[in-house]
Design a protein around this motif. Structure first.
Motif, PDB file in Angstrom:
ATOM      1  N   ASP A  80      -3.089   7.580  -2.349  1.00  0.00           N
ATOM      2  CA  ASP A  80      -4.582   7.260  -1.874  1.00  0.00           C
ATOM      3  C   ASP A  80      -5.389   8.191  -1.954  1.00  0.00           C
ATOM      4  O   ASP A  80      -6.829   7.953  -1.593  1.00  0.00           O
ATOM      5  N   LEU A 104       2.002   2.940  -8.432  1.00  0.00           N
ATOM      6  CA  LEU A 104       1.735   3.188  -7.025  1.00  0.00           C
ATOM      7  C   LEU A 104       1.750   4.718  -6.748  1.00  0.00           C
ATOM      8  O   LEU A 104       3.009   5.375  -7.014  1.00  0.00           O
ATOM      9  N   SER A 138       0.743  -1.299  -0.144  1.00  0.00           N
ATOM     10  CA  SER A 138       0.092  -0.058   0.176  1.00  0.00           C
ATOM     11  C   SER A 138       0.923   1.173  -0.043  1.00  0.00           C
ATOM     12  O   SER A 138       1.970   1.144   0.249  1.00  0.00           O
ATOM     13  N   ASP A 187       0.384   3.543   1.925  1.00  0.00           N
ATOM     14  CA  ASP A 187       0.745   3.989   3.271  1.00  0.00           C
ATOM     15  C   ASP A 187       2.042   3.149   3.889  1.00  0.00           C
ATOM     16  O   ASP A 187       3.018   3.666   4.646  1.00  0.00           O
ATOM     17  N   ASP A 188       2.036   1.915   3.572  1.00  0.00           N
ATOM     18  CA  ASP A 188       3.248   1.030   3.827  1.00  0.00           C
ATOM     19  C   ASP A 188       4.342   1.705   3.488  1.00  0.00           C
ATOM     20  O   ASP A 188       5.585   1.731   4.113  1.00  0.00           O
TER      21      ASP A 188
END
Length: 182
Positions: free
Chosen positions: A87, A84, A6, A8-9
């Motif tokens: 979000d 990527l 993700s 965030d990760d």
């Protein structure tokens, strides 16, 4: 098929490593590096960010998974490669992430190809030129909630995705094919 970690990760791993780079920047740089023929090595952040003092990601952490998923996606015969980005649902933030990704891709591509720019097909050369133009773009021209702007960003993202696969094909897959023939 390996999924990307993700946003965030990757952002958290970047902070933990003290990289100061967003998920979009790291993924763009990594994909540029790989597309130009850079080796898929565990110490990729040091190579892609041109800083030999950076630590090597541990097996299984977000940055190691980012490498593994990126390699798998770029070599997938079903063209399942994804960018990527962000979000955020804000169109300007998405545009910022997309153009940051493109800028980082170009930097990684330059580092991955080393002193000699790889031989590209006519389409690959055009794709690289177009990516350079996109890297100069700004989110200032995009408004949240504007369907036309959201559609334009989706088209730009698809173009970048295809351009990356084309460049990877020119620089990596074609070279492997030539080696098998010899």
């Amino acid at each position: 098929m390996t999924e990307l970690p993700s946003v965030d990760d990757v952002n958290q791993a970047s902070q933990a490593f003290g990289l100061g780079a967003s998920a979009a920047e790291l993924h763009g740089g990594l994909c540029g590096w790989l597309s130009a023929g850079g080796a898929p090595v565990r110490e990729w952040p040091a190579r892609v960010l041109a800083d030999d003092n950076l630590p090597t990601p541990a097996e299984g952490d977000a940055l190691a998974r980012l490498l593994d998923a990126s390699v798998a996606q770029m070599e997938d015969r079903d063209f399942a490669f994804e960018l990527l980005l962000s979000d955020s649902s804000d169109t300007a933030a998405q545009a910022d992430a997309l153009f940051t990704w493109a800028r980082a891709f170009l930097g990684g591509f330059g580092l991955g190809s080393g002193q000699n720019r790889p031989a590209l097909s006519e389409e690959g050369d055009e794709a690289l030129t177009d990516l350079a133009k996109l890297a100069q773009a700004s989110s200032e021209d995009f408004e949240s909630g504007n369907d036309d702007d959201e559609d334009a960003l989706a088209e730009i993202e698809e173009f970048i995705r295809v351009a990356v696969l084309l460049l990877h094909g020119d620089c990596v897959m074609a070279a492997r094919h030539r080696q098998r023939l010899n």
